[in-house]
Design an enzyme around this catalytic site. Structure first.
Site, short mmCIF file in Angstrom:
data_model
loop_
_atom_site.label_atom_id
_atom_site.label_comp_id
_atom_site.label_asym_id
_atom_site.label_seq_id
_atom_site.Cartn_x
_atom_site.Cartn_y
_atom_site.Cartn_z
N GLU A 6 63.02 58.08 10.72
CA GLU A 6 63.76 57.26 11.67
C GLU A 6 63.35 57.60 13.09
O GLU A 6 62.36 58.30 13.32
CB GLU A 6 65.27 57.46 11.48
CG GLU A 6 65.74 58.88 11.58
CD GLU A 6 67.20 59.06 11.14
OE1 GLU A 6 67.77 58.14 10.51
OE2 GLU A 6 67.76 60.14 11.43
N PHE A 10 65.53 55.30 7.20
CA PHE A 10 65.63 55.33 5.74
C PHE A 10 65.15 53.99 5.15
O PHE A 10 64.30 53.34 5.71
CB PHE A 10 67.07 55.66 5.31
CG PHE A 10 67.45 57.11 5.52
CD1 PHE A 10 67.51 57.98 4.45
CD2 PHE A 10 67.73 57.60 6.79
CE1 PHE A 10 67.86 59.32 4.63
CE2 PHE A 10 68.08 58.93 6.97
CZ PHE A 10 68.13 59.79 5.89
N TRP A 11 65.66 53.63 3.99
CA TRP A 11 65.27 52.42 3.28
C TRP A 11 63.74 52.27 3.27
O TRP A 11 63.05 53.22 2.94
CB TRP A 11 65.97 51.18 3.86
CG TRP A 11 67.36 51.03 3.31
CD1 TRP A 11 67.74 50.30 2.22
CD2 TRP A 11 68.55 51.66 3.78
NE1 TRP A 11 69.09 50.44 1.99
CE2 TRP A 11 69.61 51.26 2.93
CE3 TRP A 11 68.84 52.53 4.84
CZ2 TRP A 11 70.91 51.69 3.10
CZ3 TRP A 11 70.14 52.96 5.01
CH2 TRP A 11 71.15 52.55 4.15
N ASN A 49 66.63 49.04 7.92
CA ASN A 49 67.89 49.31 8.61
C ASN A 49 67.68 49.07 10.09
O ASN A 49 66.85 49.75 10.73
CB ASN A 49 68.34 50.75 8.35
CG ASN A 49 69.77 50.99 8.76
OD1 ASN A 49 70.50 50.08 9.14
ND2 ASN A 49 70.20 52.25 8.68
N ALA A 50 68.39 48.12 10.66
CA ALA A 50 68.20 47.73 12.06
C ALA A 50 68.95 48.67 13.01
O ALA A 50 69.93 48.30 13.65
CB ALA A 50 68.65 46.29 12.27
N ILE A 51 68.44 49.91 13.10
CA ILE A 51 68.95 50.86 14.09
C ILE A 51 67.76 51.57 14.74
O ILE A 51 66.61 51.34 14.39
CB ILE A 51 69.94 51.89 13.49
CG1 ILE A 51 69.24 52.82 12.51
CG2 ILE A 51 71.11 51.18 12.82
CD1 ILE A 51 70.12 53.99 12.05
N ASP A 52 68.05 52.46 15.67
CA ASP A 52 67.03 53.26 16.36
C ASP A 52 65.95 52.40 17.02
O ASP A 52 64.75 52.54 16.74
CB ASP A 52 66.39 54.26 15.41
CG ASP A 52 67.33 55.37 14.99
OD1 ASP A 52 68.49 55.35 15.42
OD2 ASP A 52 66.91 56.26 14.24
N GLY A 103 75.06 55.75 6.88
CA GLY A 103 74.53 55.61 5.54
C GLY A 103 74.44 54.18 5.04
O GLY A 103 74.09 53.95 3.88
N ASP A 145 69.98 61.79 20.65
CA ASP A 145 69.12 60.60 20.77
C ASP A 145 68.81 60.25 22.22
O ASP A 145 69.03 59.12 22.66
CB ASP A 145 69.77 59.38 20.09
CG ASP A 145 70.18 59.64 18.66
OD1 ASP A 145 69.45 60.36 17.96
OD2 ASP A 145 71.23 59.10 18.24
#
Length: 347
Positions: free
Chosen positions: A232, A182-183, A161-164, A122, A41
């Site tokens: 993502e 995802f989601w 999803n609160a990432i990236d 996940g 990343d």
């Protein structure tokens, strides 16, 4: 800067610096040396003559977020980390978190801003936070990372999803945070330009990209989102008259079984709709393939982009060694052809 004796390296550096050799129309991949392996990343920044890459992962001394440095974009060395340990407030909110993820470095309002994520693999019980520093130069007396704490959270009932995270300024100077995994896919929120935190004026959650469910989609594994939702690592840049949304499709973090590929779409407005070359909206599964694996490197993704006026733009990403399955840093120049980006992998 000392010029390398390697002809391929000389060509690449000439491309980066915008010399007359830059007549080549095809994107060029850089052969890296030094401490470039183990990078995941990557997010790139330049201060003075030094390039910095921030990445997911611990340093040998246990620090969170590896920092790598280079004076020429080719020869890299580990040069520090951001946090000595995970902040206490994250341990309280997410006790199972052992690593912080997906750093995104930017420079705004005279400070370096590092947006980052915490989560459990996940799960969408996640969060994005912000750390700041006046400089990236560890020898400076001003060097100190200050954690400003949470910016955005997601909970189990959310469809995101609160990432990236990725910070972007639009053409009008408004600040935005794009994120997701995802989601329900890739989302975006408006930020306050001064603080870097969420805007109180615009509280809308914008939807930018998602995956379409195939008719033969297998059932999800217990406790995990289904693989067909896999989009993502968003990153947005402005080029010409368009905003470009880069994303990673499919699965990372599986060594030689990693299937990541880098996709892109574009829009006239930063809030979308983003469409691929065929005109299909990324919100309903559209996306034009930019990078996919080859016999040497698998699963290219986790990308960031460095835009350089009057020089070659860069795509910075990770890919997995086809023999060992270990991730490594990759850098490609971007060739813009008919207002669409082209990039390449090492061979």
């Amino acid at each position: 800067m000392n010029q390398p004796k390697n002809p391929a390296k000389t060509l690449f550096i000439a491309l980066i610096l915008g010399s007359p050799i830059c007549a080549a129309q095809q994107p060029q991949a850089l052969n890296l040396t030094g401490d470039y392996q183990g990078t995941h990343d990557p997010s790139i920044m330049k201060e003075g003559k030094t390039w910095y890459v921030f990445a997911t992962g611990k340093t040998p001394d246990g620090g969170q977020f590896q920092m790598r440095c280079s004076e020429n974009l080719t020869d890299w060395k580990l040069c520090g980390h951001v946090f000595d340990q995970i902040p206490d407030w994250i341990h309280n909110e997410s006790p199972g978190t052992v690593d912080l993820w997906a750093p995104d470095i930017s420079h705004e309002k005279g400070e370096y801003r590092l947006y980052y994520a915490y989560s459990l693999f996940g799960k969408n019980t996640s969060g994005i936070a912000l750390a700041i520093n006046k400089t990236l130069n560890r020898s400076s007396s001003d060097y100190k990372w200050t954690d400003r704490g949470p910016v955005l959270r997601s909970v189990e009932s959310d469809d995101f999803n609160a990432i990236d995270p990725n910070f972007i300024l639009d053409a009008q100077g408004h600040a935005w945070l794009v994120f997701g995994s995802f989601w329900g896919g890739i989302k975006m929120r408006r930020l306050d330009e001064k603080t870097g935190l969420l805007s109180r004026e615009d509280t809308q959650l914008y939807s930018l990209a998602s995956r379409s469910k195939p008719a033969d989609a297998p059932s999800a594994k217990p406790g995990l989102p289904p693989d067909w939702e896999a989009v993502e690592a968003p990153f947005i840049v402005h080029h010409g008259g368009y905003y470009y949304l880069f994303v990673s499709w499919d699965l990372c973090c599986r060594g030689t079984k990693s299937t990541y590929r880098t996709m892109v779409g574009r829009a006239k407005k930063i809030t979308g709709p983003y469409r691929d070359k065929q005109g299909k909206s990324m919100a309903v599964g559209g996306g034009t393939e930019l990078l996919t694996g080859n016999t040497r490197w698998l699963g290219p993704g986790g990308e960031s982009v460095w835009m350089q006026p009057d020089h070659n733009d860069l795509l910075v990403f990770h890919a997995y060694d086809a023999k060992t399955g270990k991730p490594a840093l990759q850098i490609s120049t971007i060739s813009w052809q008919n207002d669409w980006p082209q990039a390449t992998l090492q061979q």
